[in-house]
Write a protein that holds these residues in place. Structure first.
Motif, PDB file in Angstrom:
ATOM      1  N   ARG A   1      19.204  37.538  32.434  1.00  0.00           N
ATOM      2  CA  ARG A   1      20.081  38.701  32.623  1.00  0.00           C
ATOM      3  C   ARG A   1      21.446  38.291  33.162  1.00  0.00           C
ATOM      4  O   ARG A   1      22.450  38.961  32.905  1.00  0.00           O
ATOM      5  CB  ARG A   1      19.432  39.701  33.587  1.00  0.00           C
ATOM      6  CG  ARG A   1      18.334  40.501  32.922  1.00  0.00           C
ATOM      7  CD  ARG A   1      17.681  41.455  33.890  1.00  0.00           C
ATOM      8  NE  ARG A   1      16.649  42.218  33.225  1.00  0.00           N
ATOM      9  CZ  ARG A   1      15.501  42.571  33.777  1.00  0.00           C
ATOM     10  NH1 ARG A   1      15.228  42.213  35.017  1.00  0.00           N
ATOM     11  NH2 ARG A   1      14.623  43.275  33.094  1.00  0.00           N
ATOM     12  N   ARG A   2      21.468  37.212  33.892  1.00  0.00           N
ATOM     13  CA  ARG A   2      22.747  36.762  34.458  1.00  0.00           C
ATOM     14  C   ARG A   2      23.474  35.822  33.521  1.00  0.00           C
ATOM     15  O   ARG A   2      24.554  35.350  33.834  1.00  0.00           O
ATOM     16  CB  ARG A   2      22.500  36.005  35.773  1.00  0.00           C
ATOM     17  CG  ARG A   2      21.917  36.830  36.875  1.00  0.00           C
ATOM     18  CD  ARG A   2      22.007  36.081  38.196  1.00  0.00           C
ATOM     19  NE  ARG A   2      21.305  34.806  38.216  1.00  0.00           N
ATOM     20  CZ  ARG A   2      20.011  34.658  38.436  1.00  0.00           C
ATOM     21  NH1 ARG A   2      19.246  35.703  38.639  1.00  0.00           N
ATOM     22  NH2 ARG A   2      19.466  33.453  38.454  1.00  0.00           N
ATOM     23  N   ALA A   3      22.859  35.501  32.407  1.00  0.00           N
ATOM     24  CA  ALA A   3      23.362  34.402  31.586  1.00  0.00           C
ATOM     25  C   ALA A   3      24.502  34.770  30.639  1.00  0.00           C
ATOM     26  O   ALA A   3      25.019  33.902  29.959  1.00  0.00           O
ATOM     27  CB  ALA A   3      22.218  33.800  30.763  1.00  0.00           C
ATOM     28  N   SER A   4      24.885  36.024  30.581  1.00  0.00           N
ATOM     29  CA  SER A   4      25.906  36.356  29.591  1.00  0.00           C
ATOM     30  C   SER A   4      27.314  36.227  30.164  1.00  0.00           C
ATOM     31  O   SER A   4      27.541  36.401  31.361  1.00  0.00           O
ATOM     32  CB  SER A   4      25.696  37.770  29.050  1.00  0.00           C
ATOM     33  OG  SER A   4      26.017  38.730  30.037  1.00  0.00           O
ATOM     34  N   TYR A   5      28.217  35.932  29.274  1.00  0.00           N
ATOM     35  CA  TYR A   5      29.627  35.872  29.656  1.00  0.00           C
ATOM     36  C   TYR A   5      30.086  37.245  30.113  1.00  0.00           C
ATOM     37  O   TYR A   5      30.881  37.370  31.041  1.00  0.00           O
ATOM     38  CB  TYR A   5      30.448  35.394  28.453  1.00  0.00           C
ATOM     39  CG  TYR A   5      31.797  34.838  28.802  1.00  0.00           C
ATOM     40  CD1 TYR A   5      32.873  35.684  29.045  1.00  0.00           C
ATOM     41  CD2 TYR A   5      31.980  33.464  28.903  1.00  0.00           C
ATOM     42  CE1 TYR A   5      34.117  35.171  29.374  1.00  0.00           C
ATOM     43  CE2 TYR A   5      33.228  32.946  29.232  1.00  0.00           C
ATOM     44  CZ  TYR A   5      34.286  33.802  29.461  1.00  0.00           C
ATOM     45  OH  TYR A   5      35.514  33.290  29.789  1.00  0.00           O
ATOM     46  N   GLU A   6      29.582  38.266  29.454  1.00  0.00           N
ATOM     47  CA  GLU A   6      29.965  39.633  29.815  1.00  0.00           C
ATOM     48  C   GLU A   6      29.545  39.957  31.243  1.00  0.00           C
ATOM     49  O   GLU A   6      30.268  40.645  31.964  1.00  0.00           O
ATOM     50  CB  GLU A   6      29.341  40.651  28.846  1.00  0.00           C
ATOM     51  CG  GLU A   6      29.867  40.541  27.423  1.00  0.00           C
ATOM     52  CD  GLU A   6      31.369  40.757  27.330  1.00  0.00           C
ATOM     53  OE1 GLU A   6      31.903  41.686  27.975  1.00  0.00           O
ATOM     54  OE2 GLU A   6      32.030  39.982  26.609  1.00  0.00           O
ATOM     55  N   PHE A   7      28.390  39.490  31.649  1.00  0.00           N
ATOM     56  CA  PHE A   7      27.933  39.707  33.023  1.00  0.00           C
ATOM     57  C   PHE A   7      28.894  39.049  34.002  1.00  0.00           C
ATOM     58  O   PHE A   7      29.302  39.638  35.002  1.00  0.00           O
ATOM     59  CB  PHE A   7      26.522  39.129  33.212  1.00  0.00           C
ATOM     60  CG  PHE A   7      26.033  39.199  34.633  1.00  0.00           C
ATOM     61  CD1 PHE A   7      26.126  38.110  35.495  1.00  0.00           C
ATOM     62  CD2 PHE A   7      25.495  40.378  35.127  1.00  0.00           C
ATOM     63  CE1 PHE A   7      25.688  38.191  36.804  1.00  0.00           C
ATOM     64  CE2 PHE A   7      25.045  40.463  36.442  1.00  0.00           C
ATOM     65  CZ  PHE A   7      25.146  39.366  37.287  1.00  0.00           C
ATOM     66  N   MET A   8      29.292  37.825  33.701  1.00  0.00           N
ATOM     67  CA  MET A   8      30.224  37.121  34.590  1.00  0.00           C
ATOM     68  C   MET A   8      31.570  37.808  34.632  1.00  0.00           C
ATOM     69  O   MET A   8      32.212  37.894  35.685  1.00  0.00           O
ATOM     70  CB  MET A   8      30.410  35.684  34.135  1.00  0.00           C
ATOM     71  CG  MET A   8      29.255  34.808  34.499  1.00  0.00           C
ATOM     72  SD  MET A   8      29.765  33.098  34.629  1.00  0.00           S
ATOM     73  CE  MET A   8      30.356  32.870  32.962  1.00  0.00           C
ATOM     74  N   ARG A   9      31.992  38.292  33.486  1.00  0.00           N
ATOM     75  CA  ARG A   9      33.268  38.997  33.430  1.00  0.00           C
ATOM     76  C   ARG A   9      33.238  40.211  34.354  1.00  0.00           C
ATOM     77  O   ARG A   9      34.152  40.452  35.137  1.00  0.00           O
ATOM     78  CB  ARG A   9      33.544  39.436  31.988  1.00  0.00           C
ATOM     79  CG  ARG A   9      34.949  39.943  31.753  1.00  0.00           C
ATOM     80  CD  ARG A   9      35.013  40.817  30.497  1.00  0.00           C
ATOM     81  NE  ARG A   9      34.516  40.161  29.314  1.00  0.00           N
ATOM     82  CZ  ARG A   9      35.242  39.323  28.570  1.00  0.00           C
ATOM     83  NH1 ARG A   9      36.474  39.051  28.921  1.00  0.00           N
ATOM     84  NH2 ARG A   9      34.718  38.784  27.484  1.00  0.00           N
ATOM     85  N   ARG A  10      32.164  40.959  34.276  1.00  0.00           N
ATOM     86  CA  ARG A  10      32.061  42.154  35.124  1.00  0.00           C
ATOM     87  C   ARG A  10      31.991  41.775  36.596  1.00  0.00           C
ATOM     88  O   ARG A  10      32.573  42.443  37.451  1.00  0.00           O
ATOM     89  CB  ARG A  10      30.840  42.991  34.737  1.00  0.00           C
ATOM     90  CG  ARG A  10      31.047  43.769  33.447  1.00  0.00           C
ATOM     91  CD  ARG A  10      30.015  44.857  33.293  1.00  0.00           C
ATOM     92  NE  ARG A  10      28.659  44.345  33.264  1.00  0.00           N
ATOM     93  CZ  ARG A  10      28.089  43.760  32.234  1.00  0.00           C
ATOM     94  NH1 ARG A  10      28.760  43.627  31.111  1.00  0.00           N
ATOM     95  NH2 ARG A  10      26.855  43.333  32.296  1.00  0.00           N
ATOM     96  N   SER A  11      31.266  40.700  36.878  1.00  0.00           N
ATOM     97  CA  SER A  11      31.196  40.225  38.267  1.00  0.00           C
ATOM     98  C   SER A  11      32.582  39.891  38.786  1.00  0.00           C
ATOM     99  O   SER A  11      32.962  40.285  39.887  1.00  0.00           O
ATOM    100  CB  SER A  11      30.356  38.944  38.367  1.00  0.00           C
ATOM    101  OG  SER A  11      29.068  39.140  37.868  1.00  0.00           O
ATOM    102  N   LEU A  12      33.318  39.176  37.972  1.00  0.00           N
ATOM    103  CA  LEU A  12      34.640  38.747  38.385  1.00  0.00           C
ATOM    104  C   LEU A  12      35.541  39.934  38.667  1.00  0.00           C
ATOM    105  O   LEU A  12      36.232  39.985  39.679  1.00  0.00           O
ATOM    106  CB  LEU A  12      35.250  37.836  37.313  1.00  0.00           C
ATOM    107  CG  LEU A  12      36.560  37.166  37.700  1.00  0.00           C
ATOM    108  CD1 LEU A  12      36.654  35.802  37.046  1.00  0.00           C
ATOM    109  CD2 LEU A  12      37.752  38.010  37.299  1.00  0.00           C
ATOM    110  N   GLU A  67      24.412  37.634  24.461  1.00  0.00           N
ATOM    111  CA  GLU A  67      25.353  38.718  24.777  1.00  0.00           C
ATOM    112  C   GLU A  67      24.781  40.018  24.224  1.00  0.00           C
ATOM    113  O   GLU A  67      24.185  40.040  23.154  1.00  0.00           O
ATOM    114  CB  GLU A  67      26.731  38.453  24.157  1.00  0.00           C
ATOM    115  CG  GLU A  67      27.395  37.155  24.612  1.00  0.00           C
ATOM    116  CD  GLU A  67      27.795  37.143  26.080  1.00  0.00           C
ATOM    117  OE1 GLU A  67      27.965  38.225  26.688  1.00  0.00           O
ATOM    118  OE2 GLU A  67      27.927  36.031  26.637  1.00  0.00           O
TER     119      GLU A  67
END
Lengths: 140, 260
Positions: free
Chosen positions: A95-106, A53
């Protein structure tokens, strides 16, 4: 800081998003959820783990990359790949592996879907009210 | 603390950062790996912060460093009987062999329920499921939009789609840098801790979506696009559709596939 090491070790044995031998020191590196585990070859337990993260992945010529973290950007964890292709693959995955990245995607998809269809796609999951999925949550 | 190394300073920094907390509150804890040691019986009251799949415990709300971390992967959360007749208790039970469950207790039934829900949904896998579901819904909605556009394309001036794509890809060529006219949505400036002259924006580089859904690429891909450009582009798309529909007069409204 204490942490649940046993569970983290168990996690390192779970199916990996990616695994390969990278690094000058010839470590087996395994990406599982938002953790990058590194092992000495032939050892079952990881030497260590990096939480991914707030990290930055930078290409290091010719076919390597480094990971550094927000609070100490000068400190780099270096990784050397076999090929440029492997390097790009890993950089993308990390780069795609963070929870924060997924949160933003969602949040982004939710917003787009709401605009396009007029409906909140999270309602079906019963999580539309949760604070972490609000667009406003992105702003400072 | 353990034999395995962890980037603890980065982890602690993340715990304290402005990134959104998914749940917070006071809980009593009875110890277990990854939690603060307790005097027997009473449990220790700590301020807990859930961020993603990470549960941090602090001494209090003002705590400057987390006392402990529980990584919430490979676990289930359920209501529990506490050692002392304790109300509002719940346990985090791990799949890993030989590991005792972590016992926690909230202050009331609402808090207990809220925590159990939040912790149950904390895993990376759950989040990934939801994201992929929305991804595919967006792809479908985008496809429907495409179909409608093609059927009424004479009413719409040719879309600057090629330009938009070029704009994105040129912004990506030099790897990290966002196009200069992009606002970095949702990026939090962290006082004091960021590198001089740079904001958090350089660290939160991955905007989620590539709009190349129609070409079958995953939106959650290394090719990122400027958030505000995508936002603008979709907005324009929809405005044009509305205009063309209005121009054609009353008739069947565009039917976008619902999300239900």
């Amino acid at each position: 800081m204490r942490y649940n090491e046993k569970e983290l070790q168990a996690l390192s044995r779970q199916p990996a998003e990616m695994a390969a031998e990278l690094v000058v020191k010839r470590r087996l590196v395994k990406l599982v959820v938002n953790f990058l585990f590194y092992f000495r070859t032939d050892e079952a337990e990881p030497v260590g783990a990096l939480l991914l993260e707030h990290c930055r992945i930078t290409q290091e010529e010719p076919s390597g990359f480094s990971i550094s973290f927000l609070e100490d950007p000068e400190r780099k964890y270096h990784f050397e790949c076999c090929s440029e292709e492997q390097c790009q693959e890993w950089m993308g995955a990390l780069r795609r592996a963070s929870y924060e990245f997924m949160r933003r995607s969602l949040i982004f998809y939710r917003n787009e879907l709401q605009k396009m269809t007029g409906k909140d796609p999270l309602e079906q999951f019963g999580i539309s009210g949760e604070a972490r999925f609000q667009l406003s949550g992105l702003k400072a | 603390m353990g034999a395995m190394k962890l980037n603890e300073r980065s982890v602690a920094h993340y715990a304290l950062s402005d990134s959104p907390a998914d749940h917070t509150g006071f809980l009593r804890t009875w110890g277990g790996a990854g939690t603060p040691p307790t005097p027997s019986g009473a449990g220790r009251r700590c301020w807990f912060v859930l961020k993603g799949n990470l549960l941090f415990a602090f001494e209090n709300r003002e705590g400057r460093a987390p006392l402990s971390l529980v990584v919430l992967e490979g676990c289930t959360v359920e209501l529990a009987e506490a050692p002392v007749p304790e109300e509002f208790a719940f346990a985090i039970r791990f799949d890993a062999p030989g590991v005792r469950p972590h016992l926690l207790a909230a202050d009331g039934p609402a808090a207990q329920e809220a925590w159990v829900k939040a912790l149950s949904r904390a895993s990376f896998g759950y989040m990934r499921l939801v994201v992929r579901e929305l991804e595919s819904q967006l792809r479908d909605a985008r496809h429907s939009l495409d179909l409608h556009r093609r059927s009424s394309w004479k009413a719409i001036p040719s879309r600057p789609k090629a330009q938009a794509t070029d704009h994105w890809s040129s912004g990506l060529e030099n790897g990290h840098s966002l196009s200069t006219d992009c606002s970095s949505v949702g990026l939090v400036e962290e006082a004091g801790s960021r590198p001089a002259g740079r904001g958090l924006s350089e660290w939160e580089l991955q905007s989620p979506a590539s709009l190349l859904l129609g070409r079958g690429q995953s939106p959650v891909s290394p090719e990122t696009s400027c958030f505000s450009t995508l936002h603008y582009w979709y907005g324009q798309e929809i405005m044009e559709l509305r205009r063309s529909m209005a121009a054609e007069g009353p008739g069947e409204p565009a039917r976008l596939r619902g999300t239900g």
